[in-house]
Write an enzyme that holds these catalytic residues in place. Structure first.
Site, PDB file in Angstrom:
ATOM      1  N   ASP A 160      37.865  54.695 -39.658  1.00  0.00           N
ATOM      2  CA  ASP A 160      36.903  54.450 -38.583  1.00  0.00           C
ATOM      3  C   ASP A 160      37.530  55.164 -37.370  1.00  0.00           C
ATOM      4  OD1 ASP A 160      34.401  52.572 -37.974  1.00  0.00           O
ATOM      5  OD2 ASP A 160      35.708  52.379 -36.252  1.00  0.00           O
ATOM      6  N   LYS A 182      35.984  44.700 -42.475  1.00  0.00           N
ATOM      7  CA  LYS A 182      36.433  45.643 -41.449  1.00  0.00           C
ATOM      8  C   LYS A 182      37.838  45.249 -41.040  1.00  0.00           C
ATOM      9  CE  LYS A 182      34.772  49.191 -39.178  1.00  0.00           C
ATOM     10  NZ  LYS A 182      33.659  50.099 -39.499  1.00  0.00           N
TER      11      LYS A 182
END
Ligand code: 2IT
Length: 446
Positions: free
Chosen positions: A166, A126
């Site tokens: 995201d 991430k």
């Protein structure tokens, strides 16, 4: 050796001080894995959990750029390469003011389990930045993306680490990031997913997280002989996830009556369908406008400064961000007759909220299971890129449905309790863990 949650957590907290979101995500997993680990001591002896909470690599970097007024801005960039046991690091980039190392690590940790559940060969990662794309011009967003990629490109690659979107990172940002990577590396590679259709993107990727969450919700409801049709549903956000979740509920004959932003929420008791849905689809994703615009346009209620969980419903879908639904909200939902909570965001329910749902034995799925449709179609985008082919929307949607069904089956297999109640949190954690853990053991101490 045995696994003790308290001892383990003390160590995690001591080594990662102040990282509260990371502690929260790890604690949830540790609690649900403890009985399984103690029945399978090979994982305890191999210290798999201790290894999994230590990222393989954390990259933190300066992102300087110049705004439209000519002023220098400095943001911080991150990429957490958490676990590559079952495939290259894979996970989104988040651009939001709340981004910090704790948030990045919790998301990367969750992603490792989620990606394992998808059945596709993807490790966990991430990244992101505390940059806020809201209120910035297209040129500012482009310059920021170029500055961000001018450092990140050294650490990613189509077989190394494949970022995607995201919160705050959609098609526009992925396009700029891809352009910058291509220029710096001099290669056209499937190094990002969520790309535009004309340069390697996959059909159904924008819709995949929202659609997938509702496919998962349908599977949960089926276990009770129920379906979405005729149900009243709450959503919270209306970005890439919320918008398409609302669309899928409408397609299946349900009715989403709320969505909102940090300022409040819209309550539309007739449901967001037809012309209203068309308006909503453009509201954030195209125009980046506040949620209140919808209430003003259609003359429905706007509730300032509150969250939607106070509205009576059958199903609640948190679609915004971490910890947006707390213990009090959970009690209100139960009191109002809510039968199912399906997470579309990452860790939107607090630990207290989860305990309320568990106690009430309602259907409750964690994001790492129910929102895995997004990264699953990212995995399908990678397959299409490496095969130099593109699949039809029907093909991709069909594969997405199969994957969500498979994830549901894994949750039931590992999460079903003696009285028949399915604890989807335990199911997702154990199923996600086993695949990664076995791969780690097979690969030795690396
Ligand atoms: O939380 C997530 O699963 C995502 N943001 C999507 C990640 C991806 O690689 O598509």
């Amino acid at each position: 050796m045995s696994f003790c949650v308290d001892t383990f957590m003390q160590d995690v907290i001591a080594k990662n001080p102040g990282e509260t979101e990371f502690h929260q995500a790890v604690r949830e997993v540790a609690i649900s894995l403890a009985p399984f680990l103690n029945e399978n001591p090979k994982y305890v002896d191999a210290k798999i959990m201790e290894r999994m909470v230590e990222p393989e690599r954390v990259i933190e970097f300066r992102v300087p750029w110049v705004d439209d007024k000519g002023e220098i801005q400095i943001n911080r960039g991150y990429r957490v390469q958490m676990n590559s046991a079952i495939g290259p690091y894979k996970g989104g980039l988040r651009f939001a003011p709340s981004v910090n190392l704790s948030v990045m690590k919790f998301l990367a940790f969750e992603q490792t389990f989620k990606n394992s559940l998808t059945t596709l060969p993807m490790g966990g990662g991430k990244g992101g930045s505390n940059f806020d794309p809201r209120g910035k011009s297209d040129n500012e967003v482009m310059r920021f993306c170029q500055a961000f990629m001018s450092e990140l490109y050294k650490y990613i690659g189509d077989n190394i680490d494949i970022p995607a979107g995201d919160i705050g990172v959609g098609g526009r940002e992925v396009g700029y990031l891809f352009g910058a990577y291509k220029k710096l590396k001099g290669e056209f590679a499937g190094v990002l997913t969520g790309k535009g259709l004309s340069f390697g993107g996959s059909l159904v990727r924008p819709e995949a997280t929202g659609y997938g969450t509702i496919y998962f919700c349908e599977e949960m409801l089926k276990t009770k002989g129920e379906s979405i049709e005729g149900k009243t549903v709450l959503a919270s956000g209306y970005g890439n996830v919320g918008t398409y979740l609302i669309e899928k509920v409408a397609q299946l004959g349900g009715k989403v009556v709320t969505f909102g932003d940090e300022k409040g929420y819209v309550y539309d008791p007739d449901g967001i369908t037809g012309e209203k849905l068309a308006f909503l689809k453009d509201l954030w994703v195209v125009h980046r406008r506040p949620a209140k615009d919808y209430a003003d346009k259609f003359g429905v209620k706007w509730v300032e400064g509150r969250r939607p969980w106070e509205v009576p419903c059958d199903i609640a879908c948190p679609t915004a961000t971490q910890n947006e639904l707390n213990g009090e909200d959970a009690k209100t939902l139960i009191k109002n007759g809510c039968m199912c909570v399906t997470e579309a965001a990452n860790m939107p329910c607090t630990e207290e909220a989860y305990n309320v749902f568990k106690e009430a034995k309602i259907l409750y799925s964690p994001g790492k299971a129910s929102n895995a449709g997004g990264v699953s179609v990212s995995g399908l985008e990678m397959s299409q890129n490496s095969g130099h082919i593109s699949w039809s929307a029907e093909q991709v949607d069909g594969m997405l449905k199969d994957i969500m069904k498979n994830i549901h089956e894994q949750c039931v297999r590992y999460g079903k309790e003696k009285d028949g109640y399915v604890n989807y949190v335990n199911g997702a954690n154990v199923a996600g863990f086993v695949k990664v853990a076995d791969a780690m053991i097979a690969q030795g101490i690396v």
